[in-house]
Design a protein around this motif. Structure first.
Motif, PDB file in Angstrom:
ATOM      1  N   VAL A 274    -116.791  -7.804  35.494  1.00  0.00           N
ATOM      2  CA  VAL A 274    -115.376  -8.088  35.238  1.00  0.00           C
ATOM      3  C   VAL A 274    -114.929  -7.343  33.989  1.00  0.00           C
ATOM      4  CG1 VAL A 274    -113.646  -9.891  34.846  1.00  0.00           C
ATOM      5  CG2 VAL A 274    -115.681 -10.398  36.205  1.00  0.00           C
ATOM      6  N   LYS A 275    -113.845  -6.558  34.119  1.00  0.00           N
ATOM      7  CA  LYS A 275    -113.260  -5.922  32.933  1.00  0.00           C
ATOM      8  C   LYS A 275    -112.573  -6.986  32.085  1.00  0.00           C
ATOM      9  CE  LYS A 275    -109.246  -3.620  33.590  1.00  0.00           C
ATOM     10  NZ  LYS A 275    -108.277  -4.573  33.011  1.00  0.00           N
ATOM     11  N   ILE A 276    -112.692  -6.885  30.787  1.00  0.00           N
ATOM     12  CA  ILE A 276    -112.144  -7.895  29.878  1.00  0.00           C
ATOM     13  C   ILE A 276    -111.055  -7.263  29.021  1.00  0.00           C
ATOM     14  CG2 ILE A 276    -112.655  -9.565  28.066  1.00  0.00           C
ATOM     15  CD1 ILE A 276    -113.926 -10.201  30.783  1.00  0.00           C
ATOM     16  N   THR A 277    -109.830  -7.818  29.148  1.00  0.00           N
ATOM     17  CA  THR A 277    -108.671  -7.332  28.387  1.00  0.00           C
ATOM     18  C   THR A 277    -108.091  -8.514  27.620  1.00  0.00           C
ATOM     19  OG1 THR A 277    -108.233  -6.037  30.394  1.00  0.00           O
ATOM     20  CG2 THR A 277    -106.625  -5.862  28.611  1.00  0.00           C
ATOM     21  N   PRO A 278    -108.646  -8.881  26.494  1.00  0.00           N
ATOM     22  CA  PRO A 278    -108.256 -10.123  25.815  1.00  0.00           C
ATOM     23  C   PRO A 278    -106.784 -10.191  25.416  1.00  0.00           C
ATOM     24  CG  PRO A 278    -110.309  -9.268  24.919  1.00  0.00           C
ATOM     25  CD  PRO A 278    -109.750  -8.200  25.788  1.00  0.00           C
ATOM     26  N   ALA A 279    -106.145  -9.032  25.216  1.00  0.00           N
ATOM     27  CA  ALA A 279    -104.747  -9.046  24.772  1.00  0.00           C
ATOM     28  C   ALA A 279    -103.763  -9.147  25.924  1.00  0.00           C
ATOM     29  CB  ALA A 279    -104.452  -7.791  23.945  1.00  0.00           C
ATOM     30  N   HIS A 280    -104.265  -9.163  27.184  1.00  0.00           N
ATOM     31  CA  HIS A 280    -103.326  -9.149  28.312  1.00  0.00           C
ATOM     32  C   HIS A 280    -103.737 -10.060  29.470  1.00  0.00           C
ATOM     33  CE1 HIS A 280    -100.891  -6.063  26.510  1.00  0.00           C
ATOM     34  NE2 HIS A 280    -101.975  -5.363  26.253  1.00  0.00           N
ATOM     35  N   ASP A 281    -104.624 -11.008  29.214  1.00  0.00           N
ATOM     36  CA  ASP A 281    -105.022 -11.944  30.263  1.00  0.00           C
ATOM     37  C   ASP A 281    -105.555 -13.209  29.589  1.00  0.00           C
ATOM     38  OD1 ASP A 281    -105.995 -12.068  33.388  1.00  0.00           O
ATOM     39  OD2 ASP A 281    -107.382 -13.119  32.054  1.00  0.00           O
ATOM     40  N   PHE A 282    -105.085 -14.390  30.060  1.00  0.00           N
ATOM     41  CA  PHE A 282    -105.454 -15.636  29.385  1.00  0.00           C
ATOM     42  C   PHE A 282    -106.941 -15.950  29.530  1.00  0.00           C
ATOM     43  CE2 PHE A 282    -100.873 -16.181  30.030  1.00  0.00           C
ATOM     44  CZ  PHE A 282    -100.488 -16.540  28.745  1.00  0.00           C
TER      45      PHE A 282
END
Length: 992
Positions: A274-282
């Motif tokens: 899973v790609k992790i985008t902390p600034a754009h997904d809760f």
């Protein structure tokens, strides 16, 4: 009384009279009982949910008022930040061709207030149409001066205790409105979307256990990959165990990002990576917090790609050492255009593995209609952990009770998994956050600008004295502090002095508070808090909150937290949770579905063309207009007839089972309009027989009560008990049913008919007629009081005529049913013997009527009847009730037959063990009736054959929807039952 019931002629007249007479204000006497109305949006129109909820609250308030309580129904409206701002922005654009930015903040706010004063009372006028007996003299608005001060006070105190803070967090961001919005303002829509599977190259020559030089990740939002800061794999996944701690190279960007082990990754889903985008997904934000990943924001507030990304740690502090370079080709592109370009570029470099079509949901702003974007922004938050604990305990220990009780579980589930509450909104209309900043960004939270400036000057003086050693300047600043005075705004002299001292004016925060924050203070701020005056001491805590389950978290829980914090009391003792009002098919009512019903249209009626226009105008999806118009014409070919408020209220109450959604049934509404007509016509009968007559007002006069009189008085006691108990238990459906059954089935269908043999019998004694008239009017008067909380208008109109006859009003029009005592059952008036005797009488009358129906005998044809095989008590009842039987069963003669063997050929019905015989000789033309029945049986046979043929078709049964097949089986059963009845009638007549 008018011959026909015309609600439009009485409803507005009585409401205006009640309001003018001050009937809605607290009496000042009795036990306090208060309800705070959930404040509707000031921009709103009354919808079915409001009408349902307001009917329940008004029923409770009117009931308690009649019980002698000191009642307050607090009314008010919410300033509705986003909705109101959007409405006025559109109005200004249409009328002046300007935006709010053209006007400037102060001028725009003036425009909003101007709109509020001119048009903001629409929903309160509609509340009046529903008969809501709220105290208009205390009407509040969540932006009025007193409420504003309460909001400022709460914010300042929470900030000073460290329970409000400002931070950079992920929020639901509306790119059109440029504001954070709550989860309740997000509409999740089902759609067909795409799932893009990308290859992320492994860095440093590392390979998977399968020998691959890349990991595959999937996303529905390719544009967010620019902000990826990690790839997660499940810690239990053996395929990737050796890669944890290694890196991938983020395609198109070139940034090295770590591979982390986190349970968020599902081994069974896709590749397990899973790609992790902390600034754009809760969800990714939580992974980032657990794994200490940086947050990289790649969007502007318009949801376009930034020229250069922004990097922060999980606390929101900038990370200057992280390379935030983004490909120049994407700078400024809208997110959806960037998506197309990124997918194309990934495919061009051979990193697009596959594209999968999936069904998923997409979040939209319910006001803007734009796709919501999780965005990292600076916001104000309430730290809720310490507030939640006492709020949970209040429900656990029973200080607050949910009805139905199962909603407590929903409450606990939310309260035990709370996140800090984002309370700031990037709007102009609302409670502006009481925080001011100096030129260095230091924040001063205060109740007004003068108080904030005083804090600032004190800190500045301390700094100058202790850090710079300039005692004289510090003293001048402190002396100026004393000249600021107690006004909330800086005076012109103060501003001039500050300028001379070289002290720049503070700048107030531009954001406003979430409307849920101000409405969270509703129960106590409406009563004058922070002052604890007489109103607060009398009516707080409130008695019950009536609300829908959908805002238990957004409003109910927050009211409990804030009220306990600032008053030390619960806001309400009970929470009655009602269901949603759905259409007749169980669908949620929405403009987009074209199934919305306007309660005012149900009251006043609306023509078909106007209804179609109302449902198809201003659709967000205009292509649906044709289908909506057709469905509307099919459902309401004649439009909607007027029904009146009382019929609508009674319909709501009849369906108000605790906590369940209701399917609004137009058939029921029609039925309860008929119920109102029934009450009206019954009252006309009573008045025609009682006005100008001796109704037993003088208790010293001799009075005889007939069996029917004693019975109806006894049944009234039971009904009073049933209705009272049902309302106490919030079973409004049962209260409505008990009242309906008594009025329609017992009082109208039986008692009024049973009164005629006494009133119309010239031989009846004066005492007997007096007793029956007295019973007629007094039972009707009690019925009106029982019905009043549910149907206020018709009951008031009739009561004014009936009450003087019943001795409960003078008749000069100065009194109102609203403040009459609630009926109290009297066990001494219960009469079991009368009940049994009337049951016997009903049984005989119904038996004769059944014979008439079965044998096709005209209703008005006098009959001879024989009773036999009964007990001595049956014979006694016959002798006592001959007048009633003769009148109601249309009998020429009724006799007791000692020897059943001597009975002529008769149609027979049973009443207990007793046989009711109707001799058939000479009553019917036997051959003609047999011919008629044969024709009817033949008709049923054809209907049965057609359905059996359809159900015998295997293809039909296999392919037709289950509900269609079931419907056909139901029709078959009905036809077969009808045929059996006809055959039984044929066989009986054939024996004659």
């Amino acid at each position: 009384m008018d011959k026909t019931y015309q609600p439009e002629q009485i409803e507005s007249r009585w409401y205006e009279r009640w309001e003018a007479d001050g009937r809605f204000v607290p009496s000042g006497e009795g036990t306090p009982f208060s309800i705070m109305i959930p404040p509707p949006n000031v921009t709103g129109s009354l919808h079915m949910g409001h009408a349902f909820q307001d009917t329940i609250m008004d029923t409770l308030i009117r009931w308690k008022r009649m019980q002698g309580n000191n009642t307050l129904w607090q009314v008010g409206t919410d300033h509705a930040g986003i909705a109101t701002q959007m409405l006025v922005e559109r109005k200004v654009a249409a009328e002046e061709g300007k935006s709010r930015h053209d006007l400037g903040r102060e001028a725009f706010i003036d425009k909003v207030w101007e709109w509020k004063h001119e048009s903001g009372g629409h929903i309160t006028r509609q509340l009046r149409r529903m008969g809501a007996s709220v105290d208009w003299s205390r009407e509040r608005f969540t932006m009025d001066d007193g409420f504003y001060k309460a909001v400022q006070e709460v914010f300042v105190r929470l900030f000073n205790e460290g329970l409000i803070y400002r931070g950079k967090r992920l929020v639901n961001w509306d790119p059109t409105l440029h504001t954070a919005i709550s989860d309740l303002e997000v509409e999740n829509r089902d759609q067909q979307g795409q799932f893009w599977h990308f290859r992320y190259p492994l860095a440093d020559g590392v390979k998977t256990d399968a020998g691959l030089d890349h990991l595959v990740v999937a996303t529905t939002r390719p544009e967010t990959m620019l902000g990826d800061t990690g790839v997660a794999v499940n810690p239990e996944d053996p395929r990737y165990a050796s890669l944890v701690g290694k890196f991938v190279e983020l395609p198109l960007v070139g940034r090295r990002i770590p591979i982390v082990a986190d349970e968020h990754a599902d081994m069974e889903k896709g590749s397990g990576c899973v790609k992790i985008t902390p600034a754009h997904d809760f969800n990714d934000y939580e992974v980032g917090r657990r794994q200490n990943l940086p947050l990289i924001n790649v969007f502007t507030q318009d949801a376009a790609i930034l020229p250069r990304a922004e990097a922060f740690d999980i606390q929101g502090r900038p990370l200057p050492d992280i390379d935030t370079t983004l490909p120049e080709a994407y700078a400024g592109l809208d997110r959806f255009e960037a998506r197309k370009r990124i997918v194309a570029d990934m495919e061009a470099v051979g990193l697009l593995e596959q594209v999968e079509t999936v069904s998923n949901t997409l979040p939209y702003g319910d006001r803007s209609g734009d796709v919501i974007e999780p965005l990292l922004t600076d916001q104000w938050f309430v730290a809720v952990e310490s507030l939640a604990k006492p709020a949970i305990e209040a429900v656990e220990n029973g200080d607050i009770e949910f009805v139905p009780k199962n909603y407590e579980n929903m409450y606990f589930a939310w309260m035990r998994d709370l996140q800090d509450w984002c309370i700031s909104r990037q709007l102009w209309w609302g409670h502006r956050i009481p925080a001011w900043y100096d030129i260095d960004g230091n924040v001063f939270v205060a109740r007004n600008e003068v108080e904030a400036t005083r804090q600032y000057l004190q800190e500045l003086a301390d700094f100058i004295e202790h850090e710079q050693g300039d005692f004289d300047t510090a003293m001048r600043l402190r002396s100026f502090d004393q000249l600021l005075g107690g006004t909330p705004e800086l005076t012109a002299d103060a501003l001039t002095t500050m300028e001379k001292l070289g002290v720049p004016r503070l700048t107030q925060d531009d954001d406003v508070l979430d409307t849920w924050f101000s409405s969270g203070l509703w129960t106590f701020a409406t009563l004058g808090w922070p002052e604890r005056g007489e109103d607060f001491r009398t009516f707080h805590p409130s008695s019950v909150l009536v609300t829908g389950f959908d805002i238990i978290f957004f409003w109910v829980a927050r009211m409990i937290m804030l009220t306990l914090k600032f008053t030390g009391e619960v806001p309400f003792k009970q929470v009655y949770v009602h269901g949603l009002v759905r259409d007749g098919q169980g669908q949620k009512m929405s403009k987009s579905k074209g199934n919305v019903l306007d309660p005012i249209d149900l009251i006043d009626g609306i023509g078909l063309e106007n209804l179609v226009e109302k449902r198809t105008g201003s659709l967000m999806q205009p292509h649906k207009a044709k289908a909506i118009a057709k469905a509307t014409r099919d459902e309401f070919p004649e439009g909607i007839e007027p029904h009146g408020t009382d019929a609508l209220r009674f319909t709501f109450l009849s369906q108000a089972t605790t906590g369940r959604d209701i399917k609004f049934d137009m058939g029921r509404l029609d039925g309860y309009r008929n119920f109102c007509n029934k009450l009206w016509n019954a009252s006309r009968y009573v008045l025609m027989n009682a006005e100008g007559q001796d109704c037993g007002a003088n208790d010293d006069e001799p009075m005889e009560l007939s069996l029917a009189d004693r019975w109806i008085v006894s049944e009234l006691q039971r009904t009073e008990s049933q209705v009272t108990r049902a309302i106490q238990e919030y079973r409004f459906d049962q209260a409505a049913q008990a009242l309906y059954d008594f009025l329609w089935n017992e009082y109208c269908d039986w008692y009024l008919e049973l009164s005629k043999p006494v009133l119309w019998d010239e031989a009846a004694s004066t005492a007997a007629k007096r007793g029956t008239r007295r019973t007629l009017v007094r039972v009707l008067e009690a019925i009106l009081r029982l019905a009043h909380p549910m149907m206020p208008f018709i009951t008031e109109e009739i009561w004014q005529r009936v009450a003087p006859l019943a001795g409960t009003a003078t008749g000069d029009g100065s009194e109102s049913i609203m403040v009459q005592p609630w009926p109290q059952p009297d066990d001494d008036k219960l009469d079991e013997t009368a009940g049994r005797d009337i049951a016997w009488l009903k049984g005989v009358i119904v038996a004769v009527r059944n014979v008439r129906a079965e044998m096709n005998i005209a209703p008005g044809k006098p009959l001879e009847v024989l009773l036999t095989k009964g007990s001595p008590s049956d014979r006694e009842r016959l002798e006592a009730n001959r007048p009633f039987l003769a009148k109601l069963a249309k009998l020429e003669r009724v006799e007791w037959l000692d020897d059943p063997e001597q009975a002529p050929l008769s149609a027979t019905q049973l009443v207990g063990d007793m046989e009711v015989l109707v001799p058939m000789a000479g009553l019917i033309d036997k051959e003609a009736e047999l011919a008629r029945l044969a024709k009817e049986i033949d008709k049923q046979d054809k209907l049965i054959g057609a359905v059996e043929k359809k159900l015998g078709n295997d293809s039909f049964v296999a392919k037709a929807p289950a509900e269609v097949v079931e419907k056909e089986r139901g029709k078959l059963a009905d036809f077969q039952a009808a045929r059996r009845v006809l055959a039984e009638q044929r066989d009986k007549i054939a024996e004659l």
